[in-house]
Design an enzyme around this catalytic site. Structure first.
Site, PDB file in Angstrom:
ATOM      1  CG  HIS A  85      -2.025   1.020   1.162  1.00 27.32           C
ATOM      2  ND1 HIS A  85      -1.837   2.335   1.520  1.00 27.32           N
ATOM      3  CD2 HIS A  85      -3.323   0.910   0.770  1.00 27.32           C
ATOM      4  CE1 HIS A  85      -2.982   2.990   1.357  1.00 27.32           C
ATOM      5  NE2 HIS A  85      -3.881   2.155   0.904  1.00 27.32           N
ATOM      6  CD  GLU A 125      -5.912  -3.335  -3.993  1.00 26.78           C
ATOM      7  OE1 GLU A 125      -5.211  -4.294  -4.378  1.00 26.78           O
ATOM      8  OE2 GLU A 125      -5.688  -2.161  -4.296  1.00 26.78           O
TER       9      GLU A 125
END
Length: 362
Positions: free
Chosen positions: A246, A305
């Site tokens: 991320h 995700e």
């Protein structure tokens, strides 16, 4: 100048704080791990909107009026024609939202919260050749979404899982779509315009369009015993492992744990394929091990995700609809940021550095 505005502070906000070093997300003074213990979609909507609109609501009033708005916006489903149905679900949603009046009042805000929740299930049913299911105003937002999607009463674990997802992704600092909503709001264009701009940013594969490929990766791996080999070969080919890493978090994404907890409840209720979850856990463990070995200097851990894909798949949303479900949850954050910007901020107008050719001397 910093390309991509990395680390540039562009706004002060009371809405959310993302601490990437500590792996902590705070929404209006409440840490995410605490928030998901009690909050449902309506609770986080009240939390984020508090003090940003002239009219205030308690929880019961918000539930009532939000249900009425779902019923109102359902009338726009008739505008979906054969040409629109050829587009991806998120693009159809955007076309329908464009039909809604612009404004800055509570009715506009609630209408925009209701719209994606009603539009997406109807779009998915129409794409399957099925008749859209009208909303039930007395239901909660999450229960109504699942009812409109399947034409059946959802189980309590399913409703709780969707609530957890919508709460978890309700706001997340000054991400691309939220920044887009604030830019538009700074021009005083109205909430509908802000939401449309944000939705257009969200659909990009570098933002909200990423969870679906996690399932593609799991399909390609196929079996738990194949996880390490497949992942290693993917890295050898220079491919990215979907669901890991991320831009902000340097440790595990706290939203991943919140969603994994919701998924665990669905497993206990017998509403998830255990073999699928077993495969996902094997991929997670193998990926973390191989990333640590191959990229020791980079903090790559599970992000939102990975478990988003598993949870939405378990709730029977198709992969091409994941961005649309993301929009259902994030719209409340977009609206709150738009109002905060409109009330307290200036017209957003950064400078650029010209690097093109100069005019020739006379």
């Amino acid at each position: 100048m910093k390309n991509g505005l990395e680390d540039v502070v562009a706004a002060e906000t009371q809405l959310s704080d993302v601490n990437g070093e500590a792996g902590q997300l705070i929404i209006r003074g409440v840490s995410l791990d605490r928030l998901v213990e009690y909050a449902r979609y309506e609770d986080v909507a009240l939390l984020l909107l508090d003090g940003l609109l002239e009219e205030r609501l308690d929880r019961d009033s918000l539930c009532l009026r939000l249900g009425q708005m779902r019923k109102e916006v359902f009338s726009h489903i008739g505008a979906i024609d054969d040409d629109l149905l050829q587009l991806p679900p998120v693009d159809i949603m955007r076309a329908l939202i464009a039909r809604l009046a612009d404004g800055d009042d509570l009715d506009t805000a609630l209408r925009l919260l209701a719209a994606p929740a009603v539009f997406l299930p109807a779009i998915l049913r129409l794409k399957r050749g099925e008749t859209p299911v009208a909303p039930t105003p007395s239901l909660s937002q999450s229960a109504d979404i699942l009812t409109m999607l399947s034409a059946a009463v959802p189980g309590a674990a399913q409703v709780a899982a969707l609530d957890t997802y919508l709460v978890t992704i309700s706001d997340h600092g000054l991400n691309a779509s939220t920044f887009a909503s604030r830019v538009i709001a700074s021009t005083k264009a109205g909430l509908t315009s802000s939401v449309m701009a944000a939705l257009s940013a969200l659909k990009g594969p570098l933002h909200g369009g990423a969870p679906g490929p996690v399932l593609d990766m799991l399909d390609a791996v196929g079996a738990k015993d194949n996880a390490a080999k497949w992942l290693g070969q993917a890295l050898d080919r220079g491919e990215r492992l979907m669901g890991f890493g991320h831009r902000i978090y340097r440790v595990r994404d706290p939203r991943a744990d919140a969603l994994k907890g919701a998924l665990t409840q669905m497993i206990a209720a017998g509403q998830v394929d255990r073999d699928r979850i077993g495969l996902a856990e094997a991929v997670e463990q193998s990926a973390l091990a191989i990333l640590k070995e191959r990229k020791p200097g980079r903090p790559l851990d599970v992000n939102v995700e990975f478990y988003t894909a598993l949870l939405l798949d378990a709730l029977t949303f198709p992969r091409d609809a994941f961005t649309g479900v993301f929009a259902i949850g994030r719209t409340i954050g977009w609206i709150a940021h738009a109002r905060e910007q409109s009330l307290e901020g200036r017209l957003i107008r950064p400078r650029s550095v010209y690097v093109g050719p100069l005019p020739k001397a006379a």
